[in-house]
Design a protein around this motif. Structure first.
Motif, PDB file in Angstrom:
ATOM      1  N   ASP A 162       0.822  -1.209   0.000  1.00 39.66           N
ATOM      2  CA  ASP A 162       0.000   0.000   0.000  1.00 39.66           C
ATOM      3  C   ASP A 162       0.858   1.263   0.000  1.00 39.66           C
ATOM      4  O   ASP A 162       0.400   2.329  -0.399  1.00 39.66           O
ATOM      5  CB  ASP A 162      -0.920  -0.005   1.221  1.00 39.66           C
ATOM      6  CG  ASP A 162      -2.365   0.279   0.851  1.00 39.66           C
ATOM      7  OD1 ASP A 162      -2.767  -0.114  -0.253  1.00 39.66           O
ATOM      8  OD2 ASP A 162      -3.070   0.904   1.663  1.00 39.66           O
ATOM      9  N   GLU A 163       2.090   1.155   0.481  1.00 37.80           N
ATOM     10  CA  GLU A 163       2.972   2.317   0.564  1.00 37.80           C
ATOM     11  C   GLU A 163       3.780   2.540  -0.717  1.00 37.80           C
ATOM     12  O   GLU A 163       4.423   3.577  -0.863  1.00 37.80           O
ATOM     13  CB  GLU A 163       3.926   2.152   1.749  1.00 37.80           C
ATOM     14  CG  GLU A 163       3.202   2.128   3.102  1.00 37.80           C
ATOM     15  CD  GLU A 163       4.132   1.811   4.261  1.00 37.80           C
ATOM     16  OE1 GLU A 163       5.310   1.499   3.996  1.00 37.80           O
ATOM     17  OE2 GLU A 163       3.685   1.871   5.409  1.00 37.80           O
ATOM     18  N   LEU A 164       3.754   1.596  -1.641  1.00 39.13           N
ATOM     19  CA  LEU A 164       4.492   1.761  -2.890  1.00 39.13           C
ATOM     20  C   LEU A 164       3.802   2.769  -3.803  1.00 39.13           C
ATOM     21  O   LEU A 164       2.580   2.898  -3.784  1.00 39.13           O
ATOM     22  CB  LEU A 164       4.573   0.425  -3.639  1.00 39.13           C
ATOM     23  CG  LEU A 164       5.536  -0.650  -3.160  1.00 39.13           C
ATOM     24  CD1 LEU A 164       5.468  -1.836  -4.116  1.00 39.13           C
ATOM     25  CD2 LEU A 164       6.947  -0.128  -3.053  1.00 39.13           C
ATOM     26  N   PRO A 165       4.572   3.448  -4.661  1.00 37.23           N
ATOM     27  CA  PRO A 165       3.946   4.221  -5.736  1.00 37.23           C
ATOM     28  C   PRO A 165       3.080   3.301  -6.586  1.00 37.23           C
ATOM     29  O   PRO A 165       3.383   2.112  -6.747  1.00 37.23           O
ATOM     30  CB  PRO A 165       5.148   4.745  -6.535  1.00 37.23           C
ATOM     31  CG  PRO A 165       6.274   4.766  -5.551  1.00 37.23           C
ATOM     32  CD  PRO A 165       6.047   3.577  -4.645  1.00 37.23           C
ATOM     33  N   ASP A 166       2.016   3.846  -7.150  1.00 39.73           N
ATOM     34  CA  ASP A 166       1.040   3.017  -7.855  1.00 39.73           C
ATOM     35  C   ASP A 166       1.670   2.197  -8.978  1.00 39.73           C
ATOM     36  O   ASP A 166       1.349   1.015  -9.143  1.00 39.73           O
ATOM     37  CB  ASP A 166      -0.075   3.895  -8.430  1.00 39.73           C
ATOM     38  CG  ASP A 166      -0.821   4.668  -7.357  1.00 39.73           C
ATOM     39  OD1 ASP A 166      -0.860   4.192  -6.202  1.00 39.73           O
ATOM     40  OD2 ASP A 166      -1.363   5.738  -7.670  1.00 39.73           O
ATOM     41  N   ASP A 167       2.547   2.817  -9.776  1.00 37.82           N
ATOM     42  CA  ASP A 167       3.097   2.084 -10.918  1.00 37.82           C
ATOM     43  C   ASP A 167       4.010   0.950 -10.470  1.00 37.82           C
ATOM     44  O   ASP A 167       4.045  -0.121 -11.098  1.00 37.82           O
ATOM     45  CB  ASP A 167       3.817   3.027 -11.888  1.00 37.82           C
ATOM     46  CG  ASP A 167       4.916   3.840 -11.224  1.00 37.82           C
ATOM     47  OD1 ASP A 167       5.084   3.759  -9.988  1.00 37.82           O
ATOM     48  OD2 ASP A 167       5.618   4.584 -11.958  1.00 37.82           O
ATOM     49  N   GLN A 168       4.731   1.139  -9.370  1.00 39.64           N
ATOM     50  CA  GLN A 168       5.593   0.074  -8.856  1.00 39.64           C
ATOM     51  C   GLN A 168       4.762  -1.054  -8.252  1.00 39.64           C
ATOM     52  O   GLN A 168       5.095  -2.233  -8.414  1.00 39.64           O
ATOM     53  CB  GLN A 168       6.574   0.637  -7.835  1.00 39.64           C
ATOM     54  CG  GLN A 168       7.599   1.590  -8.441  1.00 39.64           C
ATOM     55  CD  GLN A 168       8.483   2.260  -7.408  1.00 39.64           C
ATOM     56  OE1 GLN A 168       8.578   1.797  -6.264  1.00 39.64           O
ATOM     57  NE2 GLN A 168       9.122   3.356  -7.787  1.00 39.64           N
ATOM     58  N   ARG A 169       3.695  -0.705  -7.547  1.00 41.06           N
ATOM     59  CA  ARG A 169       2.819  -1.738  -6.988  1.00 41.06           C
ATOM     60  C   ARG A 169       2.181  -2.549  -8.118  1.00 41.06           C
ATOM     61  O   ARG A 169       2.114  -3.785  -8.068  1.00 41.06           O
ATOM     62  CB  ARG A 169       1.732  -1.099  -6.119  1.00 41.06           C
ATOM     63  CG  ARG A 169       0.823  -2.126  -5.446  1.00 41.06           C
ATOM     64  CD  ARG A 169      -0.079  -1.496  -4.400  1.00 41.06           C
ATOM     65  NE  ARG A 169      -0.982  -0.509  -4.962  1.00 41.06           N
ATOM     66  CZ  ARG A 169      -0.844   0.805  -4.858  1.00 41.06           C
ATOM     67  NH1 ARG A 169       0.184   1.302  -4.205  1.00 41.06           N
ATOM     68  NH2 ARG A 169      -1.718   1.631  -5.391  1.00 41.06           N
ATOM     69  N   GLY A 170       1.715  -1.868  -9.165  1.00 33.95           N
ATOM     70  CA  GLY A 170       1.113  -2.563 -10.282  1.00 33.95           C
ATOM     71  C   GLY A 170       2.089  -3.498 -10.970  1.00 33.95           C
ATOM     72  O   GLY A 170       1.748  -4.639 -11.311  1.00 33.95           O
ATOM     73  N   ALA A 171       3.330  -3.036 -11.166  1.00 34.57           N
ATOM     74  CA  ALA A 171       4.343  -3.878 -11.809  1.00 34.57           C
ATOM     75  C   ALA A 171       4.642  -5.108 -10.956  1.00 34.57           C
ATOM     76  O   ALA A 171       4.747  -6.230 -11.473  1.00 34.57           O
ATOM     77  CB  ALA A 171       5.613  -3.072 -12.055  1.00 34.57           C
ATOM     78  N   PHE A 172       4.792  -4.915  -9.653  1.00 32.18           N
ATOM     79  CA  PHE A 172       5.084  -6.038  -8.762  1.00 32.18           C
ATOM     80  C   PHE A 172       3.963  -7.071  -8.806  1.00 32.18           C
ATOM     81  O   PHE A 172       4.213  -8.275  -8.918  1.00 32.18           O
ATOM     82  CB  PHE A 172       5.279  -5.530  -7.330  1.00 32.18           C
ATOM     83  CG  PHE A 172       5.571  -6.625  -6.336  1.00 32.18           C
ATOM     84  CD1 PHE A 172       6.875  -7.052  -6.109  1.00 32.18           C
ATOM     85  CD2 PHE A 172       4.543  -7.229  -5.634  1.00 32.18           C
ATOM     86  CE1 PHE A 172       7.150  -8.068  -5.200  1.00 32.18           C
ATOM     87  CE2 PHE A 172       4.800  -8.248  -4.722  1.00 32.18           C
ATOM     88  CZ  PHE A 172       6.107  -8.673  -4.508  1.00 32.18           C
TER      89      PHE A 172
END
Length: 222
Positions: A162-172
């Motif tokens: 939840d603390e990641l930037p949106d694009d990094q969370r989506g990629a992960f």
């Protein structure tokens, strides 16, 4: 959710792309089979991508994703993308649009979206542990003594995501939960491969920092 009993057995054996073609040809049972096959994974992906900031909007994005699938039944082409990659890309785009227009002015709080945390623990094992690490097997089949540790690790991972930037969370999530290769992600998201790798690298670095306490415990077990 469609009842599994209502789906003819011969449809269950068909690949997604043939089910979509059958649905485009007027077979409503083919859509039911697609929905039953992918409902849980697609909803979980949307919920995790939106995070707790927009958890209340997961149902809307989920329904909108299936609405796009329905409206595109005549134009979908398996030559351009396999069905799962296509559907998850639709979900990704809709969720990211919702995140970008939300203002993100919602307080963060951790939430165990998987109930016992074990599904998130398995994601932790796939994404943060090295290949061949025996701890990954422990996450998949924890002993009674290990259960509390993996439940806590899973809950912590949801908070860290939840603390990641949106694009990094989506990629992960696309890469480690849904199995997208870097090449598939680049093609689906219209990005170059280096951009995808950068998002994955920075996201993974932040998650490992956020999960350091749990990773250090695993390190001491070796």
């Amino acid at each position: 959710m469609p009842s599994p009993a209502a789906i003819p057995g011969d449809l269950d054996a068909l690949p997604d792309e043939q089910l979509m073609a059958a649905y485009a040809g007027g077979d409503a049972h083919a859509f039911d089979a697609l929905y039953a096959r992918h409902e849980s994974a697609l909803y979980r992906f949307i919920r995790r991508l939106l995070g707790m900031r927009l958890a209340a909007e997961a149902d809307d994005v989920f329904q909108a994703t299936w609405g796009r699938v329905v409206s595109a039944r005549d134009s979908y082409s398996p030559q351009r993308a396999n069905w799962r990659a296509w559907a998850f890309t639709i979900a990704y785009g809709l969720a990211m649009d919702r995140l970008h227009t939300s203002g993100r002015q919602v307080a963060f709080y951790a939430h165990d979206e998987d109930g016992d945390g074990l599904e998130a623990a398995r994601l932790f094992a796939r994404g943060l542990l090295r290949d061949g690490d025996p701890a990954a097997d422990d996450a998949a089949n924890p002993s009674a003594q290990e259960l509390a540790f993996w439940q806590a690790a899973g809950r912590r991972l949801i908070a860290c995501l939840d603390e990641l930037p949106d694009d990094q969370r989506g990629a992960f999530l696309l890469h480690h939960e849904d199995g997208f290769t870097v090449a598939a992600m680049a093609a689906a998201l219209d990005l170059d491969a280096d951009t995808v790798r950068t998002r994955l690298r920075f996201g993974l670095r932040k998650l490992r920092g956020c999960m350091e306490r749990y990773l250090s415990v695993l390190g001491r077990r070796e």
